[in-house]
Design a protein around this motif. Structure first.
Motif, PDB file in Angstrom:
ATOM      1  N   GLY A  20     -21.662 -14.514  24.891  1.00  0.00           N
ATOM      2  CA  GLY A  20     -21.805 -13.342  25.765  1.00  0.00           C
ATOM      3  C   GLY A  20     -23.240 -13.191  26.251  1.00  0.00           C
ATOM      4  N   GLU A  21     -24.203 -13.415  25.345  1.00  0.00           N
ATOM      5  CA  GLU A  21     -25.620 -13.329  25.741  1.00  0.00           C
ATOM      6  C   GLU A  21     -25.950 -14.402  26.771  1.00  0.00           C
ATOM      7  OE1 GLU A  21     -27.777 -13.743  22.063  1.00  0.00           O
ATOM      8  OE2 GLU A  21     -27.194 -11.740  21.354  1.00  0.00           O
ATOM      9  N   ARG A  22     -25.438 -15.614  26.554  1.00  0.00           N
ATOM     10  CA  ARG A  22     -25.728 -16.698  27.500  1.00  0.00           C
ATOM     11  C   ARG A  22     -25.103 -16.427  28.864  1.00  0.00           C
ATOM     12  NH1 ARG A  22     -28.306 -21.369  25.426  1.00  0.00           N
ATOM     13  NH2 ARG A  22     -29.317 -21.011  27.403  1.00  0.00           N
ATOM     14  N   MET A  23     -23.888 -15.860  28.869  1.00  0.00           N
ATOM     15  CA  MET A  23     -23.255 -15.530  30.150  1.00  0.00           C
ATOM     16  C   MET A  23     -24.079 -14.466  30.879  1.00  0.00           C
ATOM     17  SD  MET A  23     -19.136 -15.518  29.612  1.00  0.00           S
ATOM     18  CE  MET A  23     -18.747 -15.605  27.892  1.00  0.00           C
ATOM     19  N   ALA A  24     -24.587 -13.493  30.131  1.00  0.00           N
ATOM     20  CA  ALA A  24     -25.389 -12.433  30.746  1.00  0.00           C
ATOM     21  C   ALA A  24     -26.633 -13.029  31.406  1.00  0.00           C
ATOM     22  CB  ALA A  24     -25.780 -11.388  29.698  1.00  0.00           C
ATOM     23  N   GLU A  25     -27.296 -13.943  30.695  1.00  0.00           N
ATOM     24  CA  GLU A  25     -28.494 -14.576  31.253  1.00  0.00           C
ATOM     25  C   GLU A  25     -28.158 -15.369  32.511  1.00  0.00           C
ATOM     26  OE1 GLU A  25     -30.895 -15.428  27.079  1.00  0.00           O
ATOM     27  OE2 GLU A  25     -29.367 -16.817  27.764  1.00  0.00           O
ATOM     28  N   LEU A  26     -27.027 -16.040  32.450  1.00  0.00           N
ATOM     29  CA  LEU A  26     -26.592 -16.876  33.562  1.00  0.00           C
ATOM     30  C   LEU A  26     -26.313 -16.024  34.793  1.00  0.00           C
ATOM     31  CD1 LEU A  26     -25.738 -19.796  34.273  1.00  0.00           C
ATOM     32  CD2 LEU A  26     -23.474 -19.246  33.387  1.00  0.00           C
ATOM     33  N   LEU A  27     -25.604 -14.917  34.587  1.00  0.00           N
ATOM     34  CA  LEU A  27     -25.288 -14.029  35.715  1.00  0.00           C
ATOM     35  C   LEU A  27     -26.575 -13.411  36.266  1.00  0.00           C
ATOM     36  CD1 LEU A  27     -22.054 -12.352  34.282  1.00  0.00           C
ATOM     37  CD2 LEU A  27     -22.175 -14.089  36.093  1.00  0.00           C
ATOM     38  N   ALA A  28     -27.495 -13.054  35.363  1.00  0.00           N
ATOM     39  CA  ALA A  28     -28.771 -12.484  35.807  1.00  0.00           C
ATOM     40  C   ALA A  28     -29.530 -13.500  36.658  1.00  0.00           C
ATOM     41  CB  ALA A  28     -29.602 -12.054  34.604  1.00  0.00           C
ATOM     42  N   ASP A  29     -29.450 -14.754  36.246  1.00  0.00           N
ATOM     43  CA  ASP A  29     -30.094 -15.824  37.011  1.00  0.00           C
ATOM     44  C   ASP A  29     -29.500 -15.970  38.407  1.00  0.00           C
ATOM     45  OD1 ASP A  29     -32.080 -16.975  35.441  1.00  0.00           O
ATOM     46  OD2 ASP A  29     -31.351 -18.988  35.998  1.00  0.00           O
ATOM     47  N   HIS A  30     -28.285 -15.501  38.578  1.00  0.00           N
ATOM     48  CA  HIS A  30     -27.617 -15.586  39.883  1.00  0.00           C
ATOM     49  C   HIS A  30     -27.636 -14.247  40.605  1.00  0.00           C
ATOM     50  CE1 HIS A  30     -26.454 -19.485  38.381  1.00  0.00           C
ATOM     51  NE2 HIS A  30     -26.077 -19.802  39.603  1.00  0.00           N
ATOM     52  N   GLY A  31     -28.621 -13.424  40.276  1.00  0.00           N
ATOM     53  CA  GLY A  31     -28.866 -12.228  41.062  1.00  0.00           C
ATOM     54  C   GLY A  31     -28.041 -11.009  40.679  1.00  0.00           C
ATOM     55  N   MET A  32     -27.300 -11.090  39.570  1.00  0.00           N
ATOM     56  CA  MET A  32     -26.543  -9.909  39.146  1.00  0.00           C
ATOM     57  C   MET A  32     -27.297  -9.200  38.021  1.00  0.00           C
ATOM     58  SD  MET A  32     -22.726 -11.524  39.194  1.00  0.00           S
ATOM     59  CE  MET A  32     -23.033 -13.210  39.684  1.00  0.00           C
ATOM     60  N   ALA A  33     -27.026  -7.903  37.863  1.00  0.00           N
ATOM     61  CA  ALA A  33     -27.719  -7.137  36.827  1.00  0.00           C
ATOM     62  C   ALA A  33     -26.689  -6.429  35.957  1.00  0.00           C
ATOM     63  CB  ALA A  33     -28.642  -6.116  37.474  1.00  0.00           C
ATOM     64  N   PRO A  34     -27.010  -6.206  34.674  1.00  0.00           N
ATOM     65  CA  PRO A  34     -26.087  -5.455  33.827  1.00  0.00           C
ATOM     66  C   PRO A  34     -25.869  -4.063  34.414  1.00  0.00           C
ATOM     67  CG  PRO A  34     -27.913  -6.357  32.533  1.00  0.00           C
ATOM     68  CD  PRO A  34     -28.249  -6.592  33.980  1.00  0.00           C
ATOM     69  N   ALA A  35     -24.638  -3.590  34.417  1.00  0.00           N
ATOM     70  CA  ALA A  35     -24.373  -2.246  34.933  1.00  0.00           C
ATOM     71  C   ALA A  35     -25.045  -1.236  34.015  1.00  0.00           C
ATOM     72  CB  ALA A  35     -22.872  -1.994  34.986  1.00  0.00           C
ATOM     73  N   PRO A  36     -25.707  -0.203  34.584  1.00  0.00           N
ATOM     74  CA  PRO A  36     -26.306   0.828  33.746  1.00  0.00           C
ATOM     75  C   PRO A  36     -25.224   1.492  32.886  1.00  0.00           C
ATOM     76  CG  PRO A  36     -26.951   1.097  36.049  1.00  0.00           C
ATOM     77  CD  PRO A  36     -25.893   0.049  36.024  1.00  0.00           C
ATOM     78  N   ASP A  37     -25.621   1.982  31.696  1.00  0.00           N
ATOM     79  CA  ASP A  37     -24.670   2.641  30.794  1.00  0.00           C
ATOM     80  C   ASP A  37     -23.893   3.724  31.523  1.00  0.00           C
ATOM     81  OD1 ASP A  37     -24.983   1.183  28.582  1.00  0.00           O
ATOM     82  OD2 ASP A  37     -26.433   2.520  27.598  1.00  0.00           O
ATOM     83  N   GLY A  38     -22.602   3.750  31.285  1.00  0.00           N
ATOM     84  CA  GLY A  38     -21.787   4.819  31.848  1.00  0.00           C
ATOM     85  C   GLY A  38     -21.351   4.571  33.285  1.00  0.00           C
ATOM     86  N   GLU A  39     -21.875   3.512  33.899  1.00  0.00           N
ATOM     87  CA  GLU A  39     -21.465   3.224  35.278  1.00  0.00           C
ATOM     88  C   GLU A  39     -20.484   2.065  35.323  1.00  0.00           C
ATOM     89  OE1 GLU A  39     -24.507   2.752  38.287  1.00  0.00           O
ATOM     90  OE2 GLU A  39     -25.552   4.505  37.457  1.00  0.00           O
ATOM     91  N   ASP A  40     -19.568   2.114  36.278  1.00  0.00           N
ATOM     92  CA  ASP A  40     -18.617   1.025  36.453  1.00  0.00           C
ATOM     93  C   ASP A  40     -19.339  -0.240  36.883  1.00  0.00           C
ATOM     94  OD1 ASP A  40     -16.470   2.512  35.756  1.00  0.00           O
ATOM     95  OD2 ASP A  40     -15.830   2.958  37.809  1.00  0.00           O
ATOM     96  N   ALA A  41     -18.966  -1.359  36.293  1.00  0.00           N
ATOM     97  CA  ALA A  41     -19.529  -2.635  36.725  1.00  0.00           C
ATOM     98  C   ALA A  41     -18.622  -3.236  37.786  1.00  0.00           C
ATOM     99  CB  ALA A  41     -19.647  -3.567  35.536  1.00  0.00           C
ATOM    100  N   GLU A  42     -19.212  -4.035  38.669  1.00  0.00           N
ATOM    101  CA  GLU A  42     -18.403  -4.682  39.710  1.00  0.00           C
ATOM    102  C   GLU A  42     -17.720  -5.946  39.184  1.00  0.00           C
ATOM    103  OE1 GLU A  42     -20.816  -5.137  43.307  1.00  0.00           O
ATOM    104  OE2 GLU A  42     -21.809  -3.257  42.776  1.00  0.00           O
ATOM    105  N   LEU A  43     -18.276  -6.470  38.086  1.00  0.00           N
ATOM    106  CA  LEU A  43     -17.661  -7.632  37.421  1.00  0.00           C
ATOM    107  C   LEU A  43     -17.554  -7.303  35.930  1.00  0.00           C
ATOM    108  CD1 LEU A  43     -16.914 -10.723  37.015  1.00  0.00           C
ATOM    109  CD2 LEU A  43     -19.370 -11.106  36.763  1.00  0.00           C
ATOM    110  N   VAL A  44     -16.364  -7.443  35.357  1.00  0.00           N
ATOM    111  CA  VAL A  44     -16.206  -7.235  33.914  1.00  0.00           C
ATOM    112  C   VAL A  44     -15.714  -8.536  33.287  1.00  0.00           C
ATOM    113  CG1 VAL A  44     -14.994  -5.990  32.092  1.00  0.00           C
ATOM    114  CG2 VAL A  44     -15.739  -4.768  34.152  1.00  0.00           C
ATOM    115  N   VAL A  45     -16.448  -8.992  32.263  1.00  0.00           N
ATOM    116  CA  VAL A  45     -16.061 -10.192  31.543  1.00  0.00           C
ATOM    117  C   VAL A  45     -15.558  -9.769  30.161  1.00  0.00           C
ATOM    118  CG1 VAL A  45     -16.841 -12.415  30.636  1.00  0.00           C
ATOM    119  CG2 VAL A  45     -17.880 -11.495  32.733  1.00  0.00           C
ATOM    120  N   LEU A  46     -14.297 -10.103  29.855  1.00  0.00           N
ATOM    121  CA  LEU A  46     -13.785  -9.850  28.504  1.00  0.00           C
ATOM    122  C   LEU A  46     -13.848 -11.174  27.753  1.00  0.00           C
ATOM    123  CD1 LEU A  46     -10.676  -7.588  29.249  1.00  0.00           C
ATOM    124  CD2 LEU A  46     -12.963  -6.884  28.513  1.00  0.00           C
TER     125      LEU A  46
END
Ligand code: 5AD
Ligand code: SF4
Length: 435
Positions: A20-46
């Motif tokens: 999960g941490e590696r996926m987060a880094e990878l997505l961040a590298d591609h211009g995406m950011a973690p959704a702020p707490d309490g806000e809907d994310a545009e992409l959800v990875v289960l």
């Protein structure tokens, strides 16, 4: 439009946390950011787990909850071991799922997200010969205690277990790659590294094994603690045991699952060890490192388990005196040999046995914690506690320790363990001794 924000939810084992941490880094590298707490994310990875029953059902119901009140939904990626097991079937079972990506293919996630945002529903459950690790960005963030996957998959084929199917064959990451990642995690702030693998003690690169790797990692400046998990009793080499006696940074803790105390059941489980060989490993380990804290995994209600078999499990718990242990009701996993064995055990019997086993384990856990009261030791501070000024860290024996201190996450401080509970300890800061 490709999504700008993401949220990753990881279930199950530490390896999933790492992924999960590696996926987060990878997505961040591609211009995406973690959704702020309490806000809907545009992409959800289960990032799912398949080890026990109803895993798939739980994953689908988690997916169902992602539909928003206004009928809209994020881009949904099903990742992890349920994705691996279900493959394209997942798209048929839920129209909400846009992406299905297995644990060995998630380096392709950013690409799949782009495809999904154009309306495609890509599936990738390949186990490519080229390691996903080579395609992942370098580490830039690390918790005080950071996970590092060094080995994945399993060739042991215990008869109850899906891991050899979902994570594939045993593969070790090369020596240089592990050391490079270890170095960057330490530079990013890790004081402790937890080396991960389904069979971490089977890690190998040519002639070198986990013992040599640990000795090399121990030479990294700024790194203070090393742990590893999970180990198989059949792969506990003398070299690794010796490392526990000789490498100061290697913490006195060993997670060594036994699963059952009955040799008959261990045979049926295809565990490739007996209670005798298991206890012999423990004995050697205690000779190398007398204060080692031992932990284990147990399964109750494996097909054919009699009252006598279960009594034998209670006996091995007493014989070892675990500092911690995890116990599970046997869960028949489709496609595994045990799922079709005769004499499946009734649920009520499993419930009773689990309760009795957990009571026994808890008693040992409390006794272990009590045995450490009065002990001067160190904790690695990991996070804030609930009370004002309270911090939570880990002792060398992996106990969770509450302590009142101005110290911050990443600090290692001198404390005395002053009180014991079943699941945690209280510590008091020790004044620095006068010079
Ligand atoms: N049923 C119950 N427990 C299981 N485990 C693995 N497979 C099963 C199963 N089918 C447990 C084992 C293993 C831990 C990670 O999960 O105890 O060590
Ligand atoms: Fe599963 Fe056994 Fe492999 Fe552990 S050693 S992952 S229990 S098959």
């Amino acid at each position: 439009m490709t999504p700008k924000t993401f949220k990753i939810k990881s279930f199950g084992c530490q390896m999933n946390v790492y992924d999960g941490e590696r996926m987060a880094e990878l997505l961040a590298d591609h211009g995406m950011a973690p959704a702020p707490d309490g806000e809907d994310a545009e992409l959800v990875v289960l990032n799912t787990c398949h080890i026990r029953e109803k895993a798939a059902e739980k994953a689908y119901s988690d997916v169902g909850r992602l539909r928003r009140d206004d009928g809209s939904k994020p881009i949904v990626a099903l990742a992890g071991c349920v994705a691996q097991a279900e493959g394209a079937e997942a798209k048929r079972r839920s129209s909400l799922i846009d992406i299905v990506v297995g644990p060995q293919a998630y380096h392709r996630l950013p690409d799949m997200v782009v495809q999904a945002s154009k309306g495609a529903r890509p599936v990738d459950t390949d186990m490519p010969a080229i390691s996903k690790f080579d395609a992942l960005p370098p580490r830039r963030k690390a918790a005080p205690s950071a996970f590092l996957s060094i080995q994945e998959g399993c060739d042991k084929f215990c008869t109850y277990c899906v891991v050899p199917y979902t994570r594939g064959a045993e593969i070790s990451r090369p020596w240089d790659h592990v050391l490079t990642e270890a170095q960057s995690l330490v530079e990013a702030g890790a004081r402790e590294l937890v080396l991960l693998g389904q069979n971490v003690n089977a890690w190998t690169d040519g002639e070198r094994g986990l013992a040599e790797l640990i000795r090399a990692i121990a030479r990294i400046d700024g790194l203070e603690r090393i742990r590893y998990t999970t180990s198989h009793p059949a792969d506990m080499t003398d070299a690794l045991i010796a490392a526990h006696a000789e490498v100061d940074k290697l913490m006195p803790y060993l997670h060594l699952p036994v699963q059952s105390g009955s040799d008959r059941i261990l045979r049926a489980m295809n565990r490739s060890h007996t209670t005798e060989t298991y206890l012999a490993v423990i004995e050697k380990m205690r000779q190398a490192r007398s204060d080692i804290a031992l932990s284990g995994d147990f399964i109750v209600g494996f097909p054919g388990e009699t009252d006598e078999d279960f009594e034998a499990t209670l006996r091995i718990v007493d014989a070892v005196g675990y500092a911690a242990a995890y116990s599970f009701k046997y869960s028949a996993r489709p496609g595994t040999p045990a799922a079709t064995m005769e004499d499946q055990i009734a649920r009520e019997i499993m419930d009773e046995r689990l309760q009795e086993l957990q009571n026994r384990i808890n008693a040992h856990q409390l006794a272990f914690n009590q045995s450490k009261v009065g002990c001067d030791t160190q904790v690695l501070i990991e996070r804030r506690g609930k009370l004002h000024g309270q911090m939570i860290g880990r002792s060398p024996w992996l106990q969770s320790v509450h302590v009142e201190t101005p110290a911050q996450p990443g600090d290692i401080i001198d404390i005395t363990l002053v009180a014991a509970g079943p699941n945690s300890m209280s510590g008091a800061v020790r004044a620095k001794e006068a010079a």
